[in-house]
Design a protein around this motif. Structure first.
Motif, PDB file in Angstrom:
ATOM      1  N   GLY A   1      24.620  25.604  34.340  1.00 17.84           N
ATOM      2  CA  GLY A   1      25.363  26.336  33.319  1.00 17.84           C
ATOM      3  C   GLY A   1      24.500  27.091  32.346  1.00 17.84           C
ATOM      4  N   THR A   2      23.264  27.387  32.737  1.00 20.56           N
ATOM      5  CA  THR A   2      22.362  28.093  31.831  1.00 20.56           C
ATOM      6  C   THR A   2      22.096  29.529  32.278  1.00 20.56           C
ATOM      7  OG1 THR A   2      20.426  27.268  33.067  1.00 20.56           O
ATOM      8  CG2 THR A   2      21.198  25.963  31.190  1.00 20.56           C
ATOM      9  N   TYR A   3      22.767  29.960  33.339  1.00 21.20           N
ATOM     10  CA  TYR A   3      22.537  31.308  33.844  1.00 21.20           C
ATOM     11  C   TYR A   3      23.434  32.290  33.110  1.00 21.20           C
ATOM     12  CZ  TYR A   3      22.127  35.258  37.041  1.00 21.20           C
ATOM     13  OH  TYR A   3      21.906  36.489  37.582  1.00 21.20           O
ATOM     14  N   HIS A   4      22.841  33.373  32.607  1.00 19.47           N
ATOM     15  CA  HIS A   4      23.595  34.379  31.863  1.00 19.47           C
ATOM     16  C   HIS A   4      23.534  35.703  32.614  1.00 19.47           C
ATOM     17  CE1 HIS A   4      23.988  31.577  28.569  1.00 19.47           C
ATOM     18  NE2 HIS A   4      22.693  31.404  28.574  1.00 19.47           N
ATOM     19  N   ALA A   5      24.500  35.906  33.487  1.00 22.55           N
ATOM     20  CA  ALA A   5      24.560  37.163  34.232  1.00 22.55           C
ATOM     21  C   ALA A   5      25.278  38.217  33.405  1.00 22.55           C
ATOM     22  CB  ALA A   5      25.294  36.957  35.554  1.00 22.55           C
ATOM     23  N   GLU A   6      25.077  39.476  33.757  1.00 21.90           N
ATOM     24  CA  GLU A   6      25.816  40.539  33.098  1.00 21.90           C
ATOM     25  C   GLU A   6      27.289  40.406  33.430  1.00 21.90           C
ATOM     26  OE1 GLU A   6      22.266  43.887  33.396  1.00 21.90           O
ATOM     27  OE2 GLU A   6      24.230  44.251  34.283  1.00 21.90           O
ATOM     28  N   ARG A   7      28.124  40.469  32.422  1.00 24.17           N
ATOM     29  CA  ARG A   7      29.550  40.297  32.665  1.00 24.17           C
ATOM     30  C   ARG A   7      30.350  41.071  31.631  1.00 24.17           C
ATOM     31  NH1 ARG A   7      31.723  36.541  29.087  1.00 24.17           N
ATOM     32  NH2 ARG A   7      30.186  35.416  27.847  1.00 24.17           N
ATOM     33  N   ILE A   8      31.627  41.280  31.936  1.00 26.41           N
ATOM     34  CA  ILE A   8      32.540  41.937  31.012  1.00 26.41           C
ATOM     35  C   ILE A   8      33.000  40.900  29.982  1.00 26.41           C
ATOM     36  CG2 ILE A   8      34.767  43.102  30.788  1.00 26.41           C
ATOM     37  CD1 ILE A   8      34.395  44.045  33.669  1.00 26.41           C
ATOM     38  N   PRO A   9      32.904  41.168  28.699  1.00 27.44           N
ATOM     39  CA  PRO A   9      33.320  40.184  27.699  1.00 27.44           C
ATOM     40  C   PRO A   9      34.788  39.803  27.844  1.00 27.44           C
ATOM     41  CG  PRO A   9      32.095  41.992  26.699  1.00 27.44           C
ATOM     42  CD  PRO A   9      32.392  42.404  28.099  1.00 27.44           C
ATOM     43  N   THR A  10      35.077  38.527  27.645  1.00 31.79           N
ATOM     44  CA  THR A  10      36.458  38.072  27.685  1.00 31.79           C
ATOM     45  C   THR A  10      37.167  38.469  26.400  1.00 31.79           C
ATOM     46  OG1 THR A  10      35.941  35.947  26.659  1.00 31.79           O
ATOM     47  CG2 THR A  10      35.754  36.075  29.059  1.00 31.79           C
ATOM     48  N   ARG A  11      38.494  38.245  26.343  1.00 23.68           N
ATOM     49  CA  ARG A  11      39.253  38.577  25.137  1.00 23.68           C
ATOM     50  C   ARG A  11      38.758  37.791  23.932  1.00 23.68           C
ATOM     51  NH1 ARG A  11      45.649  38.352  25.591  1.00 23.68           N
ATOM     52  NH2 ARG A  11      45.113  40.014  27.058  1.00 23.68           N
ATOM     53  N   SER A  12      38.466  36.498  24.142  1.00 21.93           N
ATOM     54  CA  SER A  12      37.973  35.687  23.035  1.00 21.93           C
ATOM     55  C   SER A  12      36.592  36.153  22.581  1.00 21.93           C
ATOM     56  CB  SER A  12      37.923  34.209  23.431  1.00 21.93           C
ATOM     57  OG  SER A  12      37.083  34.019  24.556  1.00 21.93           O
ATOM     58  N   ASP A  13      35.770  36.589  23.558  1.00 22.14           N
ATOM     59  CA  ASP A  13      34.452  37.128  23.200  1.00 22.14           C
ATOM     60  C   ASP A  13      34.605  38.372  22.326  1.00 22.14           C
ATOM     61  OD1 ASP A  13      33.107  35.182  24.603  1.00 22.14           O
ATOM     62  OD2 ASP A  13      32.952  36.366  26.436  1.00 22.14           O
TER      63      ASP A  13
ATOM     64  N   ARG B   1      37.148  39.194  20.469  1.00 24.25           N
ATOM     65  CA  ARG B   1      37.713  38.838  19.167  1.00 24.25           C
ATOM     66  C   ARG B   1      36.614  38.312  18.233  1.00 24.25           C
ATOM     67  NH1 ARG B   1      41.080  35.251  20.767  1.00 24.25           N
ATOM     68  NH2 ARG B   1      42.760  36.734  21.214  1.00 24.25           N
ATOM     69  N   ARG B   2      35.744  37.441  18.767  1.00 24.15           N
ATOM     70  CA  ARG B   2      34.662  36.907  17.937  1.00 24.15           C
ATOM     71  C   ARG B   2      33.699  38.007  17.510  1.00 24.15           C
ATOM     72  NH1 ARG B   2      34.925  32.524  21.626  1.00 24.15           N
ATOM     73  NH2 ARG B   2      33.284  33.468  22.900  1.00 24.15           N
ATOM     74  N   LEU B   3      33.417  38.929  18.450  1.00 23.72           N
ATOM     75  CA  LEU B   3      32.532  40.032  18.116  1.00 23.72           C
ATOM     76  C   LEU B   3      33.131  40.917  17.024  1.00 23.72           C
ATOM     77  CD1 LEU B   3      29.975  41.641  18.699  1.00 23.72           C
ATOM     78  CD2 LEU B   3      31.213  42.850  20.503  1.00 23.72           C
ATOM     79  N   ALA B   4      34.450  41.164  17.097  1.00 21.30           N
ATOM     80  CA  ALA B   4      35.119  41.981  16.083  1.00 21.30           C
ATOM     81  C   ALA B   4      35.067  41.305  14.717  1.00 21.30           C
ATOM     82  CB  ALA B   4      36.567  42.233  16.492  1.00 21.30           C
ATOM     83  N   GLN B   5      35.246  39.964  14.697  1.00 17.66           N
ATOM     84  CA  GLN B   5      35.200  39.242  13.427  1.00 17.66           C
ATOM     85  C   GLN B   5      33.808  39.335  12.801  1.00 17.66           C
ATOM     86  OE1 GLN B   5      36.506  35.350  14.612  1.00 17.66           O
ATOM     87  NE2 GLN B   5      38.685  35.832  14.356  1.00 17.66           N
ATOM     88  N   VAL B   6      32.789  39.208  13.630  1.00 19.26           N
ATOM     89  CA  VAL B   6      31.425  39.303  13.114  1.00 19.26           C
ATOM     90  C   VAL B   6      31.167  40.696  12.539  1.00 19.26           C
ATOM     91  CG1 VAL B   6      28.973  39.308  13.779  1.00 19.26           C
ATOM     92  CG2 VAL B   6      30.504  37.516  14.622  1.00 19.26           C
ATOM     93  N   GLN B   7      31.635  41.718  13.274  1.00 18.66           N
ATOM     94  CA  GLN B   7      31.435  43.085  12.805  1.00 18.66           C
ATOM     95  C   GLN B   7      32.164  43.343  11.491  1.00 18.66           C
ATOM     96  OE1 GLN B   7      32.756  45.250  16.252  1.00 18.66           O
ATOM     97  NE2 GLN B   7      30.694  45.409  17.110  1.00 18.66           N
ATOM     98  N   LEU B   8      33.390  42.821  11.353  1.00 19.50           N
ATOM     99  CA  LEU B   8      34.144  42.983  10.112  1.00 19.50           C
ATOM    100  C   LEU B   8      33.433  42.319   8.944  1.00 19.50           C
ATOM    101  CD1 LEU B   8      37.834  42.482  11.324  1.00 19.50           C
ATOM    102  CD2 LEU B   8      36.807  44.586  10.428  1.00 19.50           C
ATOM    103  N   GLN B   9      32.910  41.124   9.206  1.00 15.56           N
ATOM    104  CA  GLN B   9      32.200  40.424   8.140  1.00 15.56           C
ATOM    105  C   GLN B   9      30.967  41.200   7.697  1.00 15.56           C
ATOM    106  OE1 GLN B   9      31.487  36.597   9.851  1.00 15.56           O
ATOM    107  NE2 GLN B   9      33.580  35.871   9.547  1.00 15.56           N
TER     108      GLN B   9
END
Length: 314
Positions: free
Chosen positions: A271-283, A285-293
């Motif tokens: 569970g440590t592999y980070h492949a390129e992927r399309i962000p999920t809806r929750s991802d 949402r969290r990114l938008a909250q960080v940007q707003l802050q």
């Protein structure tokens, strides 16, 4: 007395004929043999008449032991289960059982020779040619039985290239998939097995549309087998096989080296592999909250009133 069926019509009919003769020689009724083999007399009748589902390997062993057949039925059984597969798969299995070198490129699932039982069951359960639960068990037993050849001293040399999507697709669920990845790492330790991963970053290639297997037979001849979800094709025309060999060599050259491939498999399993992927809806949402802050913080800093400085002395 029921008329004995013609054993030349199919391998299942031959199996049933041999079973009936052994039973009569032992002086057993179908009901008596059923009790000894832990099954019902109706099942014995189906096997002897080659009707209904074909016998499983477990049943063949039980019947062989009950009749003291000295493995006659067990040795005949592999030829029976082949009839549970489509014609295009039977020819491939016959060739692969004789191959001294097997080279595979898998686009969607782990090749059958390296599948765990749970993974294989999950894969076979969704096949469109599957007709019954009994046929599923026949195909599963067939697949697991073929793996034993890899462990024999005269087993084939196996070279497998897995598309990265094979590692990312959780067939059977997380637990089954983790066990399957561990099985791949275990298989790679065998001296005659080489495993590579073709990463997404390599882009398009000659075998992108279907899985490919190349078989080298004991006489040095080669054949190619291509397969998709619904059908497969065995090719033995030398010029066509040569073309597929070039394609496979290109795929193998694009793949990660074996040591890096095993590192990727291990990281996916852990569970440590980070492949390129399309962000999920929750991802998102969290990114938008960080940007707003962050934007809010910058606005507060820009809108802050400046305190007046000290007045100059006169």
């Amino acid at each position: 007395m029921a008329k004995e069926i013609d054993p030349t019509t199919s391998t299942a009919a031959l199996f049933g004929t041999r079973l009936r003769r052994l039973r009569l020689k032992a002086g057993l009724t179908q009901a008596a043999l059923g009790r000894l083999a832990n099954t019902h007399s109706t099942r014995i009748n189906q096997v002897e008449r080659a009707t209904g589902a074909k016998p499983t390997l477990t049943l063949a062993r039980a019947l062989d032991e009950a009749l003291g057949a000295d493995d006659l039925l067990v040795e005949l059984w592999p030829y029976v289960y082949r009839e549970a597969f489509p014609n295009w798969a039977q020819a491939f299995m016959e060739h692969s059982e004789r191959a001294v070198i097997i080279r595979e490129f898998a686009t969607s699932v782990v090749p059958g020779l390296l599948q765990t039982e749970d993974y294989a069951r999950a894969v076979l359960s969704v096949g469109r040619t599957l007709k019954s639960p009994e046929q599923l068990e026949e195909r599963l037993a067939s697949r697991i039985n073929r793996q034993a050849r890899l462990l024999r001293p005269d087993g084939p040399r196996l070279w497998v290239v897995l598309d990265e999507s094979v590692l990312m697709r959780p067939v059977g669920g997380p637990v089954v998939m983790r066990a399957q990845l561990a099985r791949l790492l275990e298989a790679a330790d065998a001296p005659r097995t080489t495993l590579q991963v073709l990463p997404f970053s390599c882009g398009a290639h000659g075998a992108v549309e279907a899985s490919l297997t190349l078989l080298t037979l004991p006489d040095g001849s080669e054949c190619a087998y291509t397969e998709n979800a619904d059908t497969g094709q065995l090719i033995d025309e030398p010029e066509e096989v040569k073309s597929f060999t070039v394609t496979y060599d290109q795929v193998r050259a694009l793949a990660l080296p074996p040591n890096m491939s095993l590192d990727m498999i291990r990281s996916v399993m852990e569970g440590t592999y980070h492949a390129e992927r399309i962000p999920t809806r929750s991802d998102r949402r969290r990114l938008a909250q960080v940007q707003l802050q962050q934007q809010g913080g910058r606005q507060l800093r820009r809108g802050r009133r400046q305190l007046p400085g000290p007045r100059p002395r006169t």
